[in-house]
Design an enzyme around this catalytic site. Sequence first.
Site, PDB file in Angstrom:
ATOM      1  N   GLY A 168       0.785  -1.229   0.000  1.00 45.18           N
ATOM      2  CA  GLY A 168       0.000   0.000   0.000  1.00 45.18           C
ATOM      3  C   GLY A 168       0.811   1.271   0.000  1.00 45.18           C
TER       4      GLY A 168
ATOM      5  CE  LYS B 104     -25.263  25.374  12.113  1.00 44.04           C
ATOM      6  NZ  LYS B 104     -24.306  25.020  11.062  1.00 44.04           N
TER       7      LYS B 104
ATOM      8  CG  ASP C 289     -21.995  25.933   4.118  1.00 40.35           C
ATOM      9  OD1 ASP C 289     -20.980  26.559   4.492  1.00 40.35           O
ATOM     10  OD2 ASP C 289     -22.659  25.214   4.880  1.00 40.35           O
TER      11      ASP C 289
END
Length: 321
Positions: free
Chosen positions: A47, A200, A226
């Site tokens: 890997g 919020k 956003d």
Amino acid sequence: MDTTDFSFHTSPIMLLSGSANPALAQGIADVLGERLCDVTIKRFADGEIFVRIDENVRGRDVFLIQPTNPPAENVLELLILLDAAKRASAARVTAVVPYYGYGRSDRKDQPRVSIAAKLLANLMTAAGADRVLSIDFHQHQIQGFFDIPVDHLYAAPVFRRYYEMKKLDNLVVVATDVSAAKMARGYARRLGGDLAIIDKRRPAPNEAEVSNIVGEVEGKHCIVPDDMIDTAGTMVSAIEVLKERGALDIFVLATHPLFSGPALERLASADVKEITVTDTVPLAPGVQEALPNLTVLSVASLLAQAIESTHANTSVSKLFK
């Protein structure tokens, strides 16, 4: 005696791309009329990442294009590519990071946590980056985490041109929370709309609870901007409360379409007219099919102009307008 090497001022541009977003890198190259340098990137059996730049970069002005979206191997690949370019005697190496990951870990807001955004800045500098070019950091103070020059671009001009063509009337731009008010105010000013802010409260990470709206949205078209959509909890909560308050069509825009976890399911069931994102990170297979109201705008031209200005040693401030 000043021994600073300014050879990159006259050296040719060289564009390198990692494997995180090759389509955007090719788009940048096409706009610049350049080609991408040949690079070998492969994995060993265990890997580990192997990188080899297959062309001479000695004395070249190198721009390495690699966002740091998941998986985390993209970050490591960026660092290894930076190291390879620096060790190959590039005159200057600019890390072009359209999406800067780990931007939410920008402060120590609870005991025994890492400021990973600062750590990543340190790693990029240590790996050999001389400059950084990015779009829409999650928090603007991330620029200060670097001890090298940072050009922080905004995707707002790309979105503004798109929405100006729609000629929406009776428009209000809605900030998803108080921290997004500055961004929303900028869009409202440029698009000629009003401003509203959603109050919020977030009980836990990736969970959002909406309690109130400051401003008038009833009978108006709403744009909700956003910097990113991750699990879409915040955005969907905003859409729901806007509809409850009598909003007409709702348009959602976000620079970085991460679309993690339940994001696709949430957005597919949300009452939203259109979702507009950019190509700072590639979409996963099946996203476009799951979200037929999704529009992807390219930031290739924006980044190409910034690269060209950086190479020519001219101002990039014109790109903010």
